[in-house]
Design an enzyme around this catalytic site. Structure first.
Site, PDB file in Angstrom:
ATOM      1  N   GLU A 236       0.827  -1.220   0.000  1.00  0.00           N
ATOM      2  CA  GLU A 236       0.000   0.000   0.000  1.00  0.00           C
ATOM      3  C   GLU A 236       0.855   1.261   0.000  1.00  0.00           C
ATOM      4  O   GLU A 236       0.333   2.360  -0.153  1.00  0.00           O
ATOM      5  CB  GLU A 236      -0.931   0.019   1.216  1.00  0.00           C
TER       6      GLU A 236
ATOM      7  N   ASP B 273      15.882  19.919 -28.749  1.00  0.00           N
ATOM      8  CA  ASP B 273      15.817  21.074 -27.872  1.00  0.00           C
ATOM      9  C   ASP B 273      15.512  22.354 -28.636  1.00  0.00           C
ATOM     10  O   ASP B 273      14.852  23.242 -28.121  1.00  0.00           O
ATOM     11  CB  ASP B 273      17.139  21.239 -27.100  1.00  0.00           C
TER      12      ASP B 273
HETATM   13  C1  4GM Z   1       1.975   3.244  -3.190  1.00  0.00           C
HETATM   14  C2  4GM Z   1       2.999   4.002  -2.661  1.00  0.00           C
HETATM   15  C3  4GM Z   1       4.098   4.572  -8.538  1.00  0.00           C
HETATM   16  C4  4GM Z   1       2.229   2.340  -4.213  1.00  0.00           C
HETATM   17  C5  4GM Z   1       4.279   3.881  -3.150  1.00  0.00           C
HETATM   18  C6  4GM Z   1       4.117   3.475  -7.693  1.00  0.00           C
HETATM   19  C7  4GM Z   1       2.073   3.773  -9.471  1.00  0.00           C
HETATM   20  C8  4GM Z   1       3.065   4.724  -9.437  1.00  0.00           C
HETATM   21  C9  4GM Z   1       3.513   2.194  -4.708  1.00  0.00           C
HETATM   22  C10 4GM Z   1       4.520   2.969  -4.186  1.00  0.00           C
HETATM   23  C11 4GM Z   1       3.077   2.557  -7.766  1.00  0.00           C
HETATM   24  C12 4GM Z   1       3.023   5.885 -10.375  1.00  0.00           C
HETATM   25  C13 4GM Z   1       3.823   1.220  -5.823  1.00  0.00           C
HETATM   26  N1  4GM Z   1       2.086   2.729  -8.672  1.00  0.00           N
HETATM   27  N2  4GM Z   1       1.831   6.258 -10.842  1.00  0.00           N
HETATM   28  N3  4GM Z   1       2.969   1.463  -6.957  1.00  0.00           N
HETATM   29  O1  4GM Z   1       4.057   6.482 -10.643  1.00  0.00           O
HETATM   30  O2  4GM Z   1       5.773   2.859  -4.694  1.00  0.00           O
END
Ligand code: 4GM
Length: 233
Positions: free
Chosen positions: A117, A170
């Site tokens: 989570e 660029d």
């Molecule tokens: C929750 C907190 C990044 C879930 C930290 C990580 C999507 C993204 C995760 C975490 C993720 C994104 C792992 N899912 N949208 N899941 O960049 O690293």
């Protein structure tokens, strides 16, 4: 030269994805270095736990602060300057080319890949400089988002793309004007009844440029009107 240090529970994922491709070339040419640190190596209990249930209840697990902090300490201890620390997170600010370009100026980028989570908030409070999201969706771990960040940042490291290519982008490129790129074609000039637009084979460079600009603007209006709100267009 930029130094990526990735904190992850799945270092094999990086070896697989970065062993080939343009980024692999950049690593071979010593323009980029990438090292993974296994967070689990810094768990101290007998089961090597890296996660635990959330205080206050609720579903899923939370990444524990101590293994993350120890893993990060092991990296920073041997660096001359404190690195910029990034956590890949759905709660982060959105990754853009502008941010990627800014990050490419750093000497060392530590990228933390979360799982479950998410990570204990105290790790974020104590150590994380920026939480970065690659888009408004959740994936099962921060590894794939981290690889996207590594790739997007590496493109702005001088020499990683062909020199001509990057200089071109660029100065004239579709990325520099904030508009979507229009359609592109290569040989053959006709395929299954579809021809390349005449203007592109006309040899009239001014006309080609105008055609590309018009299409870019129309396409942006249709698909990404939000991009036009900020721009002075
Ligand atoms: C929750 C907190 C990044 C879930 C930290 C990580 C999507 C993204 C995760 C975490 C993720 C994104 C792992 N899912 N949208 N899941 O960049 O690293």
């Amino acid at each position: 030269m930029i130094d990526f240090r990735v904190l992850t529970l799945f270092p094999e994922m990086f070896e697989a994805a970065l062993g080939s491709s343009i980024i692999a070339r950049g690593i071979k040419d010593r323009l980029i270095s990438l090292e993974c640190t296994q967070i689990r190596d810094f768990a101290t209990d007998k089961h090597h736990s890296v996660d635990d249930s959330p205080y206050g209840g609720g579903p899923g697990m939370v990444m524990k602060v101590e293994p993350l902090a120890s893993a990060l300490d092991s990296i920073t201890a041997v660096l001359e300057q404190p690195p910029r620390v990034i956590l890949m997170s759905p709660q982060g600010t959105r990754l853009t080319n502008d941010l990627a370009q800014e990050l490419a100026l750093e000497q060392t980028l530590v990228i933390v890949c979360g799982h479950y989570e998410g990570v204990d908030e105290r790790f974020i409070e104590l150590f994380v400089d920026d939480e970065v999201s690659i888009g408004d969706f959740v994936v099962t771990g921060g590894e794939l988002p981290a690889m996207v960040l590594v790739d997007a940042v590496s493109r702005f490291v001088p020499g990683v793309l062909g020199d001509l290519n990057s200089a071109h982008r660029d100065t004239f490129g579709p990325e520099s004007d904030g508009l979507l790129q229009g359609p592109i074609y290569t040989r053959p000039s006709e395929f299954r009844g579809l021809s390349v637009p005449d203007v592109l084979t006309s040899g009239d460079h001014k006309a080609v440029e105008k055609w590309r600009q018009d299409i870019s603007l129309n396409r942006t209006r249709e698909r990404r009107p939000d991009l036009l709100d900020n721009e002075s267009l």
